[in-house]
Design a protein around this motif. Structure first.
Motif, PDB file in Angstrom:
ATOM      1  N   THR A 185      -7.096  -6.185 -44.723  1.00  0.00           N
ATOM      2  CA  THR A 185      -6.962  -5.990 -43.021  1.00  0.00           C
ATOM      3  C   THR A 185      -5.752  -6.349 -42.597  1.00  0.00           C
ATOM      4  OG1 THR A 185      -9.437  -6.744 -43.043  1.00  0.00           O
ATOM      5  CG2 THR A 185      -8.254  -6.647 -41.069  1.00  0.00           C
ATOM      6  N   TYR A 186      -4.934  -7.280 -43.161  1.00  0.00           N
ATOM      7  CA  TYR A 186      -3.664  -7.718 -42.556  1.00  0.00           C
ATOM      8  C   TYR A 186      -2.444  -7.439 -43.323  1.00  0.00           C
ATOM      9  CZ  TYR A 186      -6.700 -11.100 -39.924  1.00  0.00           C
ATOM     10  OH  TYR A 186      -7.386 -11.758 -39.210  1.00  0.00           O
ATOM     11  N   LEU A 187      -2.673  -6.458 -44.134  1.00  0.00           N
ATOM     12  CA  LEU A 187      -1.470  -6.136 -45.087  1.00  0.00           C
ATOM     13  C   LEU A 187      -0.793  -5.381 -44.185  1.00  0.00           C
ATOM     14  CD1 LEU A 187      -1.260  -6.201 -48.282  1.00  0.00           C
ATOM     15  CD2 LEU A 187      -1.847  -3.746 -48.316  1.00  0.00           C
ATOM     16  N   LYS A 188       0.524  -5.719 -44.334  1.00  0.00           N
ATOM     17  CA  LYS A 188       1.721  -5.120 -43.670  1.00  0.00           C
ATOM     18  C   LYS A 188       2.416  -3.981 -44.315  1.00  0.00           C
ATOM     19  CE  LYS A 188       2.422  -9.660 -41.174  1.00  0.00           C
ATOM     20  NZ  LYS A 188       3.814 -10.712 -41.156  1.00  0.00           N
ATOM     21  N   GLY A 206     -14.013  -2.966 -51.773  1.00  0.00           N
ATOM     22  CA  GLY A 206     -13.061  -3.930 -52.413  1.00  0.00           C
ATOM     23  C   GLY A 206     -11.656  -3.144 -52.390  1.00  0.00           C
ATOM     24  N   ILE A 207     -11.494  -1.862 -52.195  1.00  0.00           N
ATOM     25  CA  ILE A 207     -10.223  -1.281 -52.025  1.00  0.00           C
ATOM     26  C   ILE A 207     -10.371  -0.144 -51.110  1.00  0.00           C
ATOM     27  CG2 ILE A 207      -9.519  -1.659 -54.460  1.00  0.00           C
ATOM     28  CD1 ILE A 207     -10.281   1.414 -55.070  1.00  0.00           C
ATOM     29  N   GLY A 208     -11.327  -0.214 -50.189  1.00  0.00           N
ATOM     30  CA  GLY A 208     -11.570   0.701 -49.054  1.00  0.00           C
ATOM     31  C   GLY A 208     -11.215   0.562 -47.665  1.00  0.00           C
ATOM     32  N   VAL A 209     -10.562  -0.546 -47.284  1.00  0.00           N
ATOM     33  CA  VAL A 209     -10.063  -0.904 -46.187  1.00  0.00           C
ATOM     34  C   VAL A 209      -8.732  -0.277 -45.742  1.00  0.00           C
ATOM     35  CG1 VAL A 209      -9.844  -2.858 -44.383  1.00  0.00           C
ATOM     36  CG2 VAL A 209     -11.426  -3.153 -46.260  1.00  0.00           C
ATOM     37  N   GLY A 210      -8.744   0.886 -45.267  1.00  0.00           N
ATOM     38  CA  GLY A 210      -7.397   1.610 -45.104  1.00  0.00           C
ATOM     39  C   GLY A 210      -7.253   1.990 -43.499  1.00  0.00           C
ATOM     40  N   ASP A 211      -5.929   2.375 -43.189  1.00  0.00           N
ATOM     41  CA  ASP A 211      -5.456   2.598 -41.923  1.00  0.00           C
ATOM     42  C   ASP A 211      -6.264   4.150 -41.568  1.00  0.00           C
ATOM     43  OD1 ASP A 211      -3.694   0.500 -40.986  1.00  0.00           O
ATOM     44  OD2 ASP A 211      -2.729   1.267 -42.999  1.00  0.00           O
ATOM     45  N   ARG A 212      -6.045   5.006 -42.764  1.00  0.00           N
ATOM     46  CA  ARG A 212      -6.823   6.306 -42.879  1.00  0.00           C
ATOM     47  C   ARG A 212      -7.644   6.270 -44.051  1.00  0.00           C
ATOM     48  NH1 ARG A 212      -4.493   5.962 -38.753  1.00  0.00           N
ATOM     49  NH2 ARG A 212      -3.095   7.633 -37.580  1.00  0.00           N
ATOM     50  N   VAL A 213      -8.916   6.904 -43.652  1.00  0.00           N
ATOM     51  CA  VAL A 213      -9.993   6.607 -44.883  1.00  0.00           C
ATOM     52  C   VAL A 213     -10.450   8.216 -44.612  1.00  0.00           C
ATOM     53  CG1 VAL A 213     -12.345   6.066 -45.493  1.00  0.00           C
ATOM     54  CG2 VAL A 213     -10.676   4.354 -44.585  1.00  0.00           C
ATOM     55  N   VAL A 302      -0.973  -3.072 -38.095  1.00  0.00           N
ATOM     56  CA  VAL A 302      -2.314  -4.224 -38.547  1.00  0.00           C
ATOM     57  C   VAL A 302      -3.125  -4.157 -37.169  1.00  0.00           C
ATOM     58  CG1 VAL A 302      -2.674  -6.612 -38.644  1.00  0.00           C
ATOM     59  CG2 VAL A 302      -0.790  -5.423 -39.936  1.00  0.00           C
ATOM     60  N   ALA A 303      -2.582  -4.181 -35.978  1.00  0.00           N
ATOM     61  CA  ALA A 303      -3.266  -4.071 -34.823  1.00  0.00           C
ATOM     62  C   ALA A 303      -4.490  -2.799 -34.643  1.00  0.00           C
ATOM     63  CB  ALA A 303      -2.459  -4.254 -33.490  1.00  0.00           C
ATOM     64  N   GLN A 304      -3.928  -1.761 -34.968  1.00  0.00           N
ATOM     65  CA  GLN A 304      -4.715  -0.693 -35.251  1.00  0.00           C
ATOM     66  C   GLN A 304      -5.816  -0.646 -36.216  1.00  0.00           C
ATOM     67  OE1 GLN A 304      -2.702   3.225 -34.980  1.00  0.00           O
ATOM     68  NE2 GLN A 304      -1.393   2.707 -33.284  1.00  0.00           N
ATOM     69  N   ARG A 305      -5.439  -1.285 -37.255  1.00  0.00           N
ATOM     70  CA  ARG A 305      -6.454  -1.209 -38.482  1.00  0.00           C
ATOM     71  C   ARG A 305      -7.481  -2.100 -37.932  1.00  0.00           C
ATOM     72  NH1 ARG A 305      -3.584  -3.670 -42.950  1.00  0.00           N
ATOM     73  NH2 ARG A 305      -2.423  -1.860 -42.916  1.00  0.00           N
ATOM     74  N   MET A 306      -7.062  -3.305 -37.331  1.00  0.00           N
ATOM     75  CA  MET A 306      -8.186  -4.326 -36.962  1.00  0.00           C
ATOM     76  C   MET A 306      -8.983  -3.672 -35.769  1.00  0.00           C
ATOM     77  SD  MET A 306      -7.639  -7.562 -38.265  1.00  0.00           S
ATOM     78  CE  MET A 306      -8.098  -8.669 -36.987  1.00  0.00           C
ATOM     79  N   GLU A 307      -8.629  -2.989 -35.017  1.00  0.00           N
ATOM     80  CA  GLU A 307      -9.235  -2.409 -33.645  1.00  0.00           C
ATOM     81  C   GLU A 307     -10.156  -1.293 -34.660  1.00  0.00           C
ATOM     82  OE1 GLU A 307      -8.473  -0.105 -29.545  1.00  0.00           O
ATOM     83  OE2 GLU A 307      -6.761  -0.474 -30.877  1.00  0.00           O
ATOM     84  N   LYS A 308      -9.750  -0.683 -35.277  1.00  0.00           N
ATOM     85  CA  LYS A 308     -10.670   0.463 -36.047  1.00  0.00           C
ATOM     86  C   LYS A 308     -11.773  -0.176 -36.567  1.00  0.00           C
ATOM     87  CE  LYS A 308     -10.175   3.296 -40.309  1.00  0.00           C
ATOM     88  NZ  LYS A 308     -10.382   4.647 -40.050  1.00  0.00           N
ATOM     89  N   TYR A 309     -11.575  -1.222 -37.513  1.00  0.00           N
ATOM     90  CA  TYR A 309     -12.800  -1.852 -38.073  1.00  0.00           C
ATOM     91  C   TYR A 309     -13.685  -2.472 -37.126  1.00  0.00           C
ATOM     92  CZ  TYR A 309     -11.341   0.124 -42.313  1.00  0.00           C
ATOM     93  OH  TYR A 309     -11.174   1.027 -43.314  1.00  0.00           O
ATOM     94  N   ALA A 310     -13.054  -3.364 -36.165  1.00  0.00           N
ATOM     95  CA  ALA A 310     -14.015  -4.281 -35.222  1.00  0.00           C
ATOM     96  C   ALA A 310     -14.750  -2.976 -34.109  1.00  0.00           C
ATOM     97  CB  ALA A 310     -12.900  -4.677 -34.089  1.00  0.00           C
ATOM     98  N   ASN A 311     -14.451  -1.814 -34.143  1.00  0.00           N
ATOM     99  CA  ASN A 311     -15.315  -0.745 -33.238  1.00  0.00           C
ATOM    100  C   ASN A 311     -16.394  -0.291 -34.033  1.00  0.00           C
ATOM    101  OD1 ASN A 311     -13.787  -1.190 -31.034  1.00  0.00           O
ATOM    102  ND2 ASN A 311     -12.254   0.283 -31.372  1.00  0.00           N
ATOM    103  N   MET A 312     -16.198  -0.274 -35.269  1.00  0.00           N
ATOM    104  CA  MET A 312     -17.369   0.367 -36.289  1.00  0.00           C
ATOM    105  C   MET A 312     -18.845  -0.406 -36.018  1.00  0.00           C
ATOM    106  SD  MET A 312     -15.701   1.239 -40.068  1.00  0.00           S
ATOM    107  CE  MET A 312     -14.332   2.144 -40.428  1.00  0.00           C
ATOM    108  N   GLY A 313     -19.747   0.291 -35.607  1.00  0.00           N
ATOM    109  CA  GLY A 313     -20.776  -0.227 -35.504  1.00  0.00           C
ATOM    110  C   GLY A 313     -21.301  -0.458 -34.165  1.00  0.00           C
ATOM    111  N   VAL A 314     -20.418  -0.400 -33.147  1.00  0.00           N
ATOM    112  CA  VAL A 314     -20.607  -0.381 -31.595  1.00  0.00           C
ATOM    113  C   VAL A 314     -21.482   0.824 -31.307  1.00  0.00           C
ATOM    114  CG1 VAL A 314     -19.577  -0.666 -29.328  1.00  0.00           C
ATOM    115  CG2 VAL A 314     -18.437  -1.590 -31.461  1.00  0.00           C
ATOM    116  N   PHE A 315     -22.293   0.234 -30.288  1.00  0.00           N
ATOM    117  CA  PHE A 315     -23.135   1.773 -29.762  1.00  0.00           C
ATOM    118  C   PHE A 315     -23.643   1.285 -28.427  1.00  0.00           C
ATOM    119  CE2 PHE A 315     -26.287  -1.258 -31.727  1.00  0.00           C
ATOM    120  CZ  PHE A 315     -27.299  -1.032 -31.031  1.00  0.00           C
ATOM    121  N   LYS A 316     -24.038   2.286 -27.517  1.00  0.00           N
ATOM    122  CA  LYS A 316     -24.790   2.099 -26.345  1.00  0.00           C
ATOM    123  C   LYS A 316     -26.218   2.319 -26.172  1.00  0.00           C
ATOM    124  CE  LYS A 316     -20.108   2.645 -23.816  1.00  0.00           C
ATOM    125  NZ  LYS A 316     -19.559   3.657 -23.080  1.00  0.00           N
ATOM    126  N   GLU A 317     -26.872   1.812 -25.764  1.00  0.00           N
ATOM    127  CA  GLU A 317     -28.402   2.011 -25.788  1.00  0.00           C
ATOM    128  C   GLU A 317     -28.678   3.193 -24.624  1.00  0.00           C
ATOM    129  OE1 GLU A 317     -30.817  -1.264 -25.396  1.00  0.00           O
ATOM    130  OE2 GLU A 317     -30.166  -2.274 -27.028  1.00  0.00           O
TER     131      GLU A 317
END
Length: 317
Positions: A185-188, A206-213, A302-317
């Motif tokens: 997540t923090y790899l520069k 375990g090796i799947g946290v990427g800027d682009r997946v 790093v900021a974009q990567r953090m934001e990318k994963y923080a937004n996963m699972g967010v939904f609106k009812e």
């Protein structure tokens, strides 16, 4: 050539075509028109089958014995420039997880990925692509090295899951995977992840946290395999097709759920039907992603990567 159960109509037409061609070669009978009609039927059958694959059929294709594995991609992309690096500097070298430096053109990359075997002997040697804790610690060691020298990381995911054996748990399997997720997540340095076959559970993460997946068209990515899901819910493997649909594990599902960034198209028939075309498509995607990511500062990356994963699972009812 090995065929899956849903590919049998294609096999029958290919057998007919082969027999027709043999008759033409061994006799004076003109079979040109007959062969042409069979070829047309064959092409139509391929389109009908591969354009309407179910989730379970894509899982089957992802496990096809002729499908290219991590080292096949690396050798095709890097040629003789690849230098494999070994060991986690603690326990041993995990043969299910491979990694090393290689070049695509003039650009160096750190390649990391799970490696499966091609026959009984090599499957045992590679532990069926199921890495132990030392495999994930080796991967992290190589990622840190890449970060130190400013080298982008490319990970190839292809595993039925991390090794679930007692000795793996004793050596901290869960901690090793969690540590990798945290550190990635923090790899520069840019991280480009490609699911080339099976992407199961924490073994993939375990090796799947990427800027682009990215996912190859006939790969799958899920918290659990369809068979194990079926066993838990229905106490039997018989419902694996239903489980595959419910798990939303295909590349298209991944795009809809925003857990992958794009789908890499495969040749008609799967990656194994035209390896060269598959390798070229993967190469183009890696270079395109690197060009985009290389323009970012370390802080923005790093900021974009953090934001990318923080937004996963967010939904609106």
């Amino acid at each position: 050539m090995e065929y899956l159960d849903f590919e049998m109509p294609i096999k029958e037409l290919q057998d007919q075509l082969a027999k027709c061609q043999i008759i033409g070669e061994e006799s004076e009978v003109d079979v040109t028109e007959t062969c042409k009609k069979i070829e047309e039927k064959l092409e139509k059958a391929k389109k009908d089958i591969y354009k309407n694959l179910t989730a379970w059929q894509r899982v089957q294709l992802s496990r096809h014995p002729n499908r290219p594995y991590t080292l096949d991609y690396i050798k095709a992309l890097c040629g003789d420039t690849f230098m494999e690096l070994h060991g986690d500097r603690s326990v041993k070298d995990d043969k299910a997880m491979i990694g090393g430096l290689g070049k695509i053109g003039d650009q160096s990359f750190m390649f990391i990925g799970q490696q499966k075997g091609y026959n009984t002997k090599t499957r045992q040697y590679r532990n069926f692509g199921m890495a132990n804790p030392e495999g994930y610690r080796k991967a992290l060691r190589l990622m840190r090295m890449a970060e130190k020298f400013g080298i982008p990381v490319v990970t190839f995911v292809d595993t039925p899951g991390a090794y679930p054996g007692l000795e793996a748990e004793e050596r901290g399997q869960g901690e090793a995977i969690a540590r990798n997720i945290f550190e990635m997540t923090y790899l520069k340095t840019p991280i480009i992840t490609i699911i080339i076959g099976e992407g199961a559970s924490g073994g993939a993460l375990g090796i799947g946290v990427g800027d682009r997946v990215y996912m190859l068209e006939n790969s799958w990515y899920s918290v659990i395999s369809p068979e194990n899901c079926s066993t838990i819910l229905w106490r039997s493997w018989e419902q694996k097709e239903k489980a595959a649909e419910a798990l939303k594990l295909t590349a298209k599902d991944g795009m809809k759920l925003n857990i992958v960034d794009d789908i890499i198209k495969e040749p008609l028939g799967g990656a194994h039907s035209d390896r060269s075309a598959t390798f070229e498509a993967v190469k183009e995607q890696i270079l395109k992603a690197y060009k985009e990511l290389n323009e970012l500062t370390e802080a923005d990356l790093v900021a974009q990567r953090m934001e990318k994963y923080a937004n996963m699972g967010v939904f609106k009812e």
